[in-house]
Design an enzyme around this catalytic site. Structure first.
Site, PDB file in Angstrom:
ATOM      1  N   PRO A   1       0.820  -1.221   0.000  1.00  0.00           N
ATOM      2  CA  PRO A   1       0.000   0.000   0.000  1.00  0.00           C
ATOM      3  C   PRO A   1       0.852   1.269   0.000  1.00  0.00           C
ATOM      4  O   PRO A   1       0.384   2.321  -0.414  1.00  0.00           O
ATOM      5  CB  PRO A   1      -0.812  -0.092   1.293  1.00  0.00           C
ATOM      6  CG  PRO A   1      -0.665  -1.491   1.783  1.00  0.00           C
ATOM      7  CD  PRO A   1       0.564  -2.066   1.173  1.00  0.00           C
TER       8      PRO A   1
ATOM      9  N   ASP B   1      -4.202   2.213 -27.406  1.00  0.00           N
ATOM     10  CA  ASP B   1      -4.865   2.150 -26.098  1.00  0.00           C
ATOM     11  C   ASP B   1      -4.791   3.502 -25.413  1.00  0.00           C
ATOM     12  O   ASP B   1      -3.797   4.200 -25.506  1.00  0.00           O
ATOM     13  CB  ASP B   1      -4.198   1.107 -25.190  1.00  0.00           C
ATOM     14  CG  ASP B   1      -4.857  -0.253 -25.318  1.00  0.00           C
ATOM     15  OD1 ASP B   1      -5.932  -0.323 -25.934  1.00  0.00           O
ATOM     16  OD2 ASP B   1      -4.287  -1.234 -24.810  1.00  0.00           O
TER      17      ASP B   1
HETATM   18  C1  JFT Z   1      -2.207  -4.635   0.844  1.00  0.00           C
HETATM   19  C2  JFT Z   1      -2.445  -3.228  -1.091  1.00  0.00           C
HETATM   20  C3  JFT Z   1      -2.201  -2.558  -2.275  1.00  0.00           C
HETATM   21  C4  JFT Z   1      -1.207  -2.733  -3.198  1.00  0.00           C
HETATM   22  C5  JFT Z   1       0.250  -5.675  -0.022  1.00  0.00           C
HETATM   23  C6  JFT Z   1       0.190  -6.737   2.343  1.00  0.00           C
HETATM   24  C7  JFT Z   1      -0.744  -6.706   3.308  1.00  0.00           C
HETATM   25  C8  JFT Z   1      -2.925  -5.644   3.663  1.00  0.00           C
HETATM   26  C9  JFT Z   1      -2.775  -4.259   4.259  1.00  0.00           C
HETATM   27  C10 JFT Z   1      -3.698  -3.280   4.000  1.00  0.00           C
HETATM   28  C11 JFT Z   1      -3.481  -1.972   4.514  1.00  0.00           C
HETATM   29  C12 JFT Z   1      -2.377  -1.725   5.280  1.00  0.00           C
HETATM   30  C13 JFT Z   1      -1.683  -3.936   5.015  1.00  0.00           C
HETATM   31  C14 JFT Z   1      -1.492  -5.494   1.647  1.00  0.00           C
HETATM   32  C15 JFT Z   1      -1.682  -4.266  -0.392  1.00  0.00           C
HETATM   33  C16 JFT Z   1      -3.204  -1.602  -2.419  1.00  0.00           C
HETATM   34  C17 JFT Z   1      -0.481  -4.812  -0.829  1.00  0.00           C
HETATM   35  C18 JFT Z   1      -0.258  -5.993   1.233  1.00  0.00           C
HETATM   36  N1  JFT Z   1      -1.759  -5.960   2.886  1.00  0.00           N
HETATM   37  N2  JFT Z   1      -1.479  -2.698   5.511  1.00  0.00           N
HETATM   38  N3  JFT Z   1      -3.552  -2.658  -0.604  1.00  0.00           N
HETATM   39  N4  JFT Z   1      -3.995  -1.702  -1.412  1.00  0.00           N
HETATM   40  N5  JFT Z   1      -3.399  -0.708  -3.403  1.00  0.00           N
HETATM   41  N6  JFT Z   1      -0.410  -2.855  -3.960  1.00  0.00           N
HETATM   42 CL1  JFT Z   1       1.691  -7.491   2.504  1.00  0.00          CL
END
Ligand code: JFT
Length: 255
Positions: A96, A176
């Protein structure tokens, strides 16, 4: 999922392999894999654990809620990929707080030959993975997801389309919307009238130059209206510039 020598290699590491295998088997990406243009392998992170309980996560040092992905299985997975498939040119961590993924990233990654995507879950990943294993961290947008599997699929799909031959019509890839920098013009198909709703007459006229000009004007008008932020980066040829001037001169444009 075998590939030719020149195929783009993508390795995806996840604790939910079925979550990514299903979508990859379908549509344009699925066909490209069958045709050997993409060589995609999905690795179950749990297969790289060495303890009896096959633990991929643990409590955060310092306390606090939730669990953190342990570093060892992720490092072991990339070691395995390196030994089996050679050194990847990029190891992408979906996160994130990564840099926002754009079409330009897709273009850059599509020519690297071999990339790894690490999908996280839980509250996050041990920071040593980000600092010493990943070469970059990428987010697909500002909304909260439960893990990196959907981002890995989004990145894979966007990158795959840019590999020559994956999309049947090469011209459609270079046209695109995000390749051109403008939104697409509106599309219509038969019937020419449906429930009283018509189609712009120019599209039925058979005048190809007029149709081309109408489409460019529509693409410009929509971009101006819906995504004015895109106008900052777009390069317009003289004809586009003239169309844009016309549009800006009469702002009573309909929706
Ligand atoms: C969320 C993610 C992305 C991207 C990797 C991992 C754990 C859950 C989380 C959610 C919020 C805060 C952890 C992930 C993403 C996005 C990617 C992980 N979580 N901390 N969420 N939203 N756009 N890319 Cl590892």
């Amino acid at each position: 999922m075998e590939g030719r020598d020149e195929a783009l290699k993508i390795d995806i590491v996840t604790i939910f392999p079925r979550m990514v295998e299903g979508p990859l088997a379908e549509g344009i990406v699925g066909r490209a894999i069958e045709r050997g243009l993409l060589d995609i392998r999905v690795h179950d992170l749990r297969a790289y654990t060495t303890d009896r309980h096959r633990l991929v996560d643990d409590m955060p040092f310092g306390g606090g809620p939730g669990m953190v992905l342990k570093p060892e299985p992720l490092f072991a997975a990339v070691d395995h990929i390196r030994a089996e498939r050679g050194s990847p040119a990029a190891v992408i961590l979906t996160s994130p707080d990564g840099r926002r993924f754009t079409h330009a990233d897709g273009v850059r990654l599509s020519v690297l030959g071999h990339i790894v995507v690490l999908c996280g879950r839980y509250e996050g990943i041990d920071e040593r993975v980000r600092e010493n294993l990943a070469t970059e961290a990428i987010s697909i947008g500002d909304y909260v997801l439960s893990g990196g599997e959907l981002p890995a699929l989004v990145i894979t799909d966007a990158v795959a389309r840019l590999v020559p031959g994956v999309v049947g019509d090469e011209e459609s890839v270079s046209r695109d919307s995000f390749a051109r920098g403008l939104l697409d013009y509106p599309q219509y198909t038969r019937p020419a009238e449906y429930r009283g709703m018509g189609v712009p007459p120019v599209l039925l006229s058979g005048h190809h130059r007029d149709i081309e000009r109408w489409r460019r004007r529509e693409a410009l008008a929509r971009t101006l209206e819906r995504r004015p932020d895109l106008m900052a980066d777009v390069t317009l040829d003289p004809e586009d510039q003239a169309l844009l001037k016309e549009l800006l001169a009469r702002p009573e444009r309909s929706k």
